[in-house]
Structures are given as structure tokens and as C-alpha cells.
Design an enzyme around this catalytic site. Structure first.
Site, PDB file in Angstrom:
ATOM      1  N   MET A  34       0.850  -1.196   0.000  1.00 10.91           N
ATOM      2  CA  MET A  34       0.000   0.000   0.000  1.00 10.91           C
ATOM      3  C   MET A  34       0.884   1.245   0.000  1.00 10.91           C
ATOM      4  O   MET A  34       0.443   2.334   0.390  1.00 10.91           O
ATOM      5  CB  MET A  34      -0.931  -0.008   1.212  1.00 10.91           C
ATOM      6  CG  MET A  34      -1.874  -1.219   1.193  1.00 10.91           C
ATOM      7  SD  MET A  34      -3.400  -0.980   2.122  1.00 10.91           S
ATOM      8  CE  MET A  34      -2.760  -0.676   3.748  1.00 10.91           C
ATOM      9  N   GLY A  35       2.141   1.086  -0.415  1.00  5.14           N
ATOM     10  CA  GLY A  35       3.054   2.227  -0.457  1.00  5.14           C
ATOM     11  C   GLY A  35       3.576   2.569   0.928  1.00  5.14           C
ATOM     12  O   GLY A  35       3.539   1.727   1.834  1.00  5.14           O
ATOM     13  N   HIS A  41       9.242  -3.758   3.235  1.00  4.57           N
ATOM     14  CA  HIS A  41       8.784  -3.943   1.846  1.00  4.57           C
ATOM     15  C   HIS A  41       9.974  -4.235   0.930  1.00  4.57           C
ATOM     16  O   HIS A  41       9.888  -5.071   0.012  1.00  4.57           O
ATOM     17  CB  HIS A  41       8.090  -2.681   1.329  1.00  4.57           C
ATOM     18  CG  HIS A  41       6.865  -2.281   2.097  1.00  4.57           C
ATOM     19  ND1 HIS A  41       6.837  -1.181   2.903  1.00  4.57           N
ATOM     20  CD2 HIS A  41       5.635  -2.847   2.166  1.00  4.57           C
ATOM     21  CE1 HIS A  41       5.631  -1.055   3.441  1.00  4.57           C
ATOM     22  NE2 HIS A  41       4.886  -2.055   3.009  1.00  4.57           N
ATOM     23  N   GLN A 153       5.825 -11.907   6.897  1.00  5.80           N
ATOM     24  CA  GLN A 153       5.392 -12.641   8.097  1.00  5.80           C
ATOM     25  C   GLN A 153       4.798 -11.680   9.135  1.00  5.80           C
ATOM     26  O   GLN A 153       4.013 -12.069   9.982  1.00  5.80           O
ATOM     27  CB  GLN A 153       6.598 -13.397   8.685  1.00  5.80           C
ATOM     28  CG  GLN A 153       6.321 -14.170   9.956  1.00  5.80           C
ATOM     29  CD  GLN A 153       5.254 -15.234   9.794  1.00  5.80           C
ATOM     30  OE1 GLN A 153       5.262 -15.967   8.805  1.00  5.80           O
ATOM     31  NE2 GLN A 153       4.326 -15.319  10.746  1.00  5.80           N
ATOM     32  N   VAL A 181      11.026  -7.567   9.280  1.00  8.82           N
ATOM     33  CA  VAL A 181      12.223  -6.728   9.446  1.00  8.82           C
ATOM     34  C   VAL A 181      11.973  -5.813  10.648  1.00  8.82           C
ATOM     35  O   VAL A 181      10.896  -5.220  10.774  1.00  8.82           O
ATOM     36  CB  VAL A 181      12.500  -5.894   8.182  1.00  8.82           C
ATOM     37  CG1 VAL A 181      13.721  -4.999   8.383  1.00  8.82           C
ATOM     38  CG2 VAL A 181      12.702  -6.806   6.983  1.00  8.82           C
ATOM     39  N   ARG A 192       2.736   2.378   9.760  1.00  9.66           N
ATOM     40  CA  ARG A 192       1.979   3.096  10.801  1.00  9.66           C
ATOM     41  C   ARG A 192       2.884   3.569  11.945  1.00  9.66           C
ATOM     42  O   ARG A 192       2.438   4.371  12.769  1.00  9.66           O
ATOM     43  CB  ARG A 192       0.852   2.223  11.328  1.00  9.66           C
ATOM     44  CG  ARG A 192      -0.238   2.019  10.266  1.00  9.66           C
ATOM     45  CD  ARG A 192      -1.479   1.332  10.803  1.00  9.66           C
ATOM     46  NE  ARG A 192      -2.575   1.441   9.860  1.00  9.66           N
ATOM     47  CZ  ARG A 192      -3.011   0.442   9.080  1.00  9.66           C
ATOM     48  NH1 ARG A 192      -2.434  -0.736   9.126  1.00  9.66           N
ATOM     49  NH2 ARG A 192      -4.024   0.636   8.250  1.00  9.66           N
TER      50      ARG A 192
HETATM   51  O1  PAF Z   1      -0.161  -5.904   3.365  1.00  6.93           O
HETATM   52  C1  PAF Z   1      -0.633  -4.949   2.701  1.00  6.93           C
HETATM   53  O2  PAF Z   1       0.019  -3.935   2.515  1.00  6.93           O
HETATM   54  C2  PAF Z   1      -2.024  -5.055   2.112  1.00  6.93           C
HETATM   55  O3  PAF Z   1      -2.892  -5.708   2.968  1.00  6.93           O
HETATM   56  C3  PAF Z   1      -2.038  -5.698   0.709  1.00  6.93           C
HETATM   57  C4  PAF Z   1      -1.561  -7.145   0.749  1.00  6.93           C
HETATM   58  C5  PAF Z   1      -1.163  -4.892  -0.228  1.00  6.93           C
HETATM   59  C6  PAF Z   1      -3.467  -5.700   0.151  1.00  6.93           C
HETATM   60  O4  PAF Z   1      -3.966  -4.418   0.058  1.00  6.93           O
END
Ligand code: PAF
Length: 295
Positions: A34-35, A41, A153, A181, A192
Site C-alpha cells: 500500500m506504499g 517492503h 510474516q 524486518v 503506521r
Molecule cells: O499488506 C498490505 O500492505 C495489504 O494488505 C495488501 C496485501 C497490499 C493488500 O492491500
């Protein structure tokens, strides 16, 4: 200088870049986000590189998985920064659609249900959340056609729900879990965390310390109730942390494990620090007390 990823905003552009489905021997990975990207990520993207020739990262803040009063509107969004980070991590394609591109007819009438998995733990506090997650994950799988999809995870229940969907709906994709991480002080990375003030950020350490206490209890051969209470004692000592749940659950059903459970289990916590809700978990192996001669 390395060329950055292709940034695509529409499903037509994406389809053109990927080519007709089934006509390529290129092994493709997808990392869905979700950026507001962080090292967690980027670890997914780097791991994806080990599993595939082509790495597609999706950036989409999915309204379907946010409940009323949650942070959909204030969720951090900075596509330029995210693309720079993804260029360095080695993504080939970034698919960053607008809401109307993913849900052209408005909110979808037909959705994926996470069933009972969507009612436990996070699902009990965030009704409909996992239905929203699975619906967008399924749509993105259909748009990207990956061979492999990587999930953190850190969102243990999301991972369980995705694996269950892949199994139950016979989806032809491999799911790879990537370890959480953590920051230098043990706090799990999360978009968040940016909402926390300095005191809340310091108090947030109690979550990973609680999980470490649970892990130590499991390592000492203690049974499930003692593992839960070892972790709970740490959380109870931090007044700024309001616990939503602390649970020791089966790694595929999210059901609380029995008191005499042996084998893998997930110790999961969700807590609020002011208006910010954080989750974390650790995978444990409950083996029970070592035999007398091994001590
Ligand atoms: O983990 C997330 O960021 C979201 O739940 C996902 C998997 C991108 C789905 O919107």
C-alpha cells in the site's frame, strides 16, 4: 545509474507491459503493497529477485480493507519516494492504479470471504478487513499473473488468509513468506510507526520484548499458558500500551492452541498506542520440556 522501474497507472498499460498471459517463459514475482515503503517492503522486493526474473510491485491503498474510522484518508502516500526506493531495490515494474482503475464499477458486489479466518484476532477487531484484503489480492493476482507472490510474516493472519485462499480456490501461484524486518530496538517496521510520537515509539518496544519473552518461555520448554503469561507480563508493565489481544495460535487456522500443544504456533499481539494500532508476531516451536537427560 540504473534505470528505474516502469511506473504504470492503468490496467491497460500493465497488460501491455506484461504481454499476453501464458506466452512468456519469464518467471514473474509480485509484491503487493500500500506504499509508504520501508525496509520490510524492500526485503520483500529483494527476496522476490531471488525467486523470479521479473519483479512487479503494486502500490494501492485499498479502501475495501479499511473500516469506518480507520486511517484510509491519512494513510501516508508518496509515490515518488516509493518509486526511488523500488529502483534501488530492483523492481522492474510498479503498478500504482487509482481506486477507479481497480474498482471501475465502484465497490465490488462480489467479494472474497475469509470465512472464520476473517473473524479471529485482527478480524474480530476489524470486521470485513480480510475480505477486503483477499478481494484485492485476488484481483491483483489476476491482473499481474505472477508465478510467485511474496508476503511479510509481519502480517501473519493476512499470510494465513492468502495461503488459505490459494488452497481453497486452486490459484496457480506460489506464496513465499518473508521474515519480519525490525528496527535496531526490535520494533517491527510498519508504515503506521510514522504516526507514533517519541514516547509512544519508545513504548512500542514492549511488543517485541513481549514476543521475545514468549519465545524464551517456549525455548525453556514451558507450555502454552506460561508462554502467553510471560508475554503478557511484559505488556502489562507498559501503561502506554493498550492490548487488543495477545494470542498463541495455530499457524494456519489462527485458532488458539491447546494448553498441551506441541509444534509450531504463532504468538501474535495487537495493541494501541494512543490512536495508533500496531501488530507483531513471532513463530514459535513448542516442544515441551526437554527430557531429563538432555537438561
Ligand atoms: O499488506 C498490505 O500492505 C495489504 O494488505 C495488501 C496485501 C497490499 C493488500 O492491500
Amino acid at each position: 545509474m540504473t534505470a528505474g522501474p516502469q511506473v504504470l497507472r492503468t490496467r491497460v498499460e500493465l497488460a501491455a507491459a506484461l504481454g499476453p498471459h501464458g506466452t512468456t517463459t519469464v518467471r514473474r514475482a509480485v509484491v503487493m503493497t500500500m506504499g509508504a515503503l520501508h525496509e520490510g517492503h524492500l526485503a520483500l522486493v529483494r527476496t522476490a529477485r531471488d525467486h523470479a526474473d521479473q519483479v512487479v510491485v503494486t502500490i494501492f491503498v485499498n479502501p475495501l480493507q479499511f473500516g469506518a474510522g480507520e486511517d484510509l484518508d491519512r494513510y501516508p502516500r508518496d509515490l515518488g519516494r516509493d518509486v526511488d526506493l523500488l529502483a534501488a531495490a530492483g523492481a522492474d515494474i510498479v503498478f500504482a492504479p487509482e481506486v477507479g482503475e481497480v474498482y471501475p464499477g465502484g465497490p465490488p458486489v462480489v467479494r472474497v470471504s475469509a470465512g472464520v479466518l476473517g473473524e479471529r484476532l485482527e478480524g474480530a477487531v476489524r470486521p470485513g478487513h480480510f475480505d477486503g484484503v483477499l478481494t484485492v489480492v485476488l484481483k491483483l493476482l489476476h491482473l499481474v499473473h505472477p508465478d510467485v507472490a511474496l508476503f511479510g510474516q509481519k502480517d501473519a493472519q493476512q499470510l494465513m488468509a492468502v495461503r488459505q485462499m490459494v488452497h481453497d480456490l486452486d490459484l496457480d501461484v506460489e506464496i513465499v513468506a518473508v521474515p519480519t524486518v525490525r528496527d535496531h530496538d526490535g520494533v517491527a517496521l510498519s508504515s503506521r510507526n510514522a504516526y507514533l510520537d517519541p514516547e509512544q515509539r519508545a513504548a512500542a518496544r514492549a511488543l517485541s520484548r513481549a514476543l521475545a519473552a514468549g519465545r524464551a518461555a517456549a525455548g525453556a520448554g514451558l507450555a502454552a499458558p506460561r508462554i502467553r503469561s510471560a508475554a503478557m507480563d511484559v505488556l502489562a508493565a507498559e501503561p502506554a500500551v493498550v492490548v487488543d489481544y495477545l494470542a498463541l495460535v495455530d499457524a494456519s487456522t489462527a485458532d488458539e492452541v491447546a494448553d498441551d500443544h506441541q509444534g509450531p504456533a504463532v504468538l501474535a499481539v495487537a495493541a494501541r498506542l494512543g490512536a495508533t494500532r500496531l501488530i507483531d508476531n513471532v513463530v514459535l516451536d513448542l516442544r515441551g520440556p526437554a527430557p531429563e537427560e538432555d537438561r
